[in-house]
Design a protein around this motif. Sequence first.
Motif, PDB file in Angstrom:
ATOM      1  N   UNK A  81       0.833  -1.198   0.000  1.00  0.00           N
ATOM      2  CA  UNK A  81       0.000   0.000   0.000  1.00  0.00           C
ATOM      3  C   UNK A  81       0.867   1.246   0.000  1.00  0.00           C
ATOM      4  N   UNK A  82       0.421   2.248  -0.763  1.00  0.00           N
ATOM      5  CA  UNK A  82       1.066   3.551  -0.755  1.00  0.00           C
ATOM      6  C   UNK A  82       0.052   4.633  -0.456  1.00  0.00           C
ATOM      7  N   UNK A  83       0.456   5.612   0.338  1.00  0.00           N
ATOM      8  CA  UNK A  83      -0.412   6.747   0.658  1.00  0.00           C
ATOM      9  C   UNK A  83       0.355   8.011   0.270  1.00  0.00           C
ATOM     10  N   UNK A  84       0.025   8.569  -0.902  1.00  0.00           N
ATOM     11  CA  UNK A  84       0.713   9.766  -1.387  1.00  0.00           C
ATOM     12  C   UNK A  84       0.064  11.003  -0.780  1.00  0.00           C
ATOM     13  N   UNK A  85       0.870  11.746  -0.008  1.00  0.00           N
ATOM     14  CA  UNK A  85       0.305  12.860   0.750  1.00  0.00           C
ATOM     15  C   UNK A  85       1.391  13.891   1.020  1.00  0.00           C
ATOM     16  N   UNK A  86       1.012  15.154   1.095  1.00  0.00           N
ATOM     17  CA  UNK A  86       1.967  16.212   1.419  1.00  0.00           C
ATOM     18  C   UNK A  86       2.416  16.097   2.866  1.00  0.00           C
ATOM     19  N   UNK A  87       3.588  16.628   3.145  1.00  0.00           N
ATOM     20  CA  UNK A  87       4.171  16.489   4.484  1.00  0.00           C
ATOM     21  C   UNK A  87       3.294  17.162   5.538  1.00  0.00           C
ATOM     22  N   UNK A  88       2.739  18.341   5.235  1.00  0.00           N
ATOM     23  CA  UNK A  88       1.946  19.053   6.238  1.00  0.00           C
ATOM     24  C   UNK A  88       0.589  18.395   6.492  1.00  0.00           C
ATOM     25  N   UNK A  89       0.216  17.405   5.695  1.00  0.00           N
ATOM     26  CA  UNK A  89      -1.049  16.707   5.890  1.00  0.00           C
ATOM     27  C   UNK A  89      -0.866  15.355   6.593  1.00  0.00           C
ATOM     28  N   UNK A  90       0.378  15.002   6.907  1.00  0.00           N
ATOM     29  CA  UNK A  90       0.636  13.684   7.475  1.00  0.00           C
ATOM     30  C   UNK A  90       0.026  13.524   8.867  1.00  0.00           C
ATOM     31  N   UNK A 285      -3.977   3.330  -0.849  1.00  0.00           N
ATOM     32  CA  UNK A 285      -4.334   2.915   0.501  1.00  0.00           C
ATOM     33  C   UNK A 285      -5.815   3.122   0.770  1.00  0.00           C
ATOM     34  N   UNK A 286      -6.420   2.090   1.331  1.00  0.00           N
ATOM     35  CA  UNK A 286      -7.808   2.128   1.774  1.00  0.00           C
ATOM     36  C   UNK A 286      -7.873   1.410   3.109  1.00  0.00           C
ATOM     37  N   UNK A 287      -8.327   2.089   4.157  1.00  0.00           N
ATOM     38  CA  UNK A 287      -8.274   1.529   5.511  1.00  0.00           C
ATOM     39  C   UNK A 287      -9.126   0.274   5.645  1.00  0.00           C
ATOM     40  N   UNK A 288     -10.292   0.228   4.987  1.00  0.00           N
ATOM     41  CA  UNK A 288     -11.170  -0.945   5.089  1.00  0.00           C
ATOM     42  C   UNK A 288     -10.507  -2.159   4.438  1.00  0.00           C
ATOM     43  N   UNK A 289      -9.976  -1.945   3.250  1.00  0.00           N
ATOM     44  CA  UNK A 289      -9.301  -3.056   2.559  1.00  0.00           C
ATOM     45  C   UNK A 289      -8.069  -3.508   3.329  1.00  0.00           C
ATOM     46  N   UNK A 290      -7.348  -2.563   3.902  1.00  0.00           N
ATOM     47  CA  UNK A 290      -6.150  -2.927   4.666  1.00  0.00           C
ATOM     48  C   UNK A 290      -6.512  -3.782   5.879  1.00  0.00           C
ATOM     49  N   UNK A 291      -7.536  -3.415   6.609  1.00  0.00           N
ATOM     50  CA  UNK A 291      -7.939  -4.196   7.773  1.00  0.00           C
ATOM     51  C   UNK A 291      -8.424  -5.591   7.363  1.00  0.00           C
TER      52      UNK A 291
END
Length: 321
Positions: A81-90, A285-291
């Motif tokens: 899984x990858x979660x592409x996000x800006x640093x200030x949104x982490x 990344x999807x939290x439901x699928x990950x769980x």
Amino acid sequence: MYPERAKPKSGAENGRKKRNNSLKPATQPHTNDYTQHYVHTNILPQRFVKNSENQVEGYPNLQKLFRLKEKHVARHATTPYGCRINIDEMVPTLNSWIHNDKLIFDVVMIGCLTDNQFIYPLLTSLPIDRLISKPGFLFIWGSAQKINELTKLLQNDTWAKKFRKSEELVFIPVDKSSPFYPGLDNDDQALFEKMQWHCWMCITGTVRRATDGHLIHCNVDTDLTIESDGSQNSAIPAHLYKIAENFSTATRRLHIIPARTGTETPVRVRPGWVIMSPDVILNNFDSVRYQEDINKVGTHLPMKNEIETLRPKSPVQKKPM
């Protein structure tokens, strides 16, 4: 009276003397002085380490253990899984995972081999106590120039209550042309260059290596890693992940990269990991699928007798008579 003349020594005595002299150690023993070699050639000594590609070369049992561990980890790994996000949104995103999605991780790695990462500001605002389970494991990578910052952080009263520093790992690039060479920062006139990367491995909760073999496999990897040719195609060498995978049997793993790495050193996803980065290649990344994936593979690797037989263990203490 004339002084007595010294009697000439016999041939046998001369032979003994020569043989005795031949047994004396040389005054200047021959050594591999790679420091002096660097002065003349500008080639760093780590270039001459023979087993940098395969650290268990010459140890058949450890080689077999590494192969078994790699297959065992891959067999019980989630989808990459990858979660592409800006640093200030982490930080807001992690808070949302914790409160809304009820996510928790057993292994969290922070940082990579890029010198422009904002580790200290992120760690001071990260909800680390709710993000990592107990017991849980935290790996923080930073260049030698940032050792003081990380040491100050781990000595903070808040952090000292949550985490206990257990191990320190080191990664060394082969030369200045390496993509992992951290540079000298603002100290261009330094006599000795600090080119190594350090990793603080911290533990939250109580883990004992003698009794908690279902949680940790100690002494499998070495504390020192030297860059190899196969590690230059990514911002994070695969061995950094393998260290965490070989140490902890947990399957819930998160890697946070608070830096821009660019297209020349891409951030690749890895099975069994959730990678949060501004430049991660895949954004799925999807939290439901990950769980759901975690429920399938389990939160920890199942015990395997062959691995338990081969892996190094703490000596069993004898009971007092």
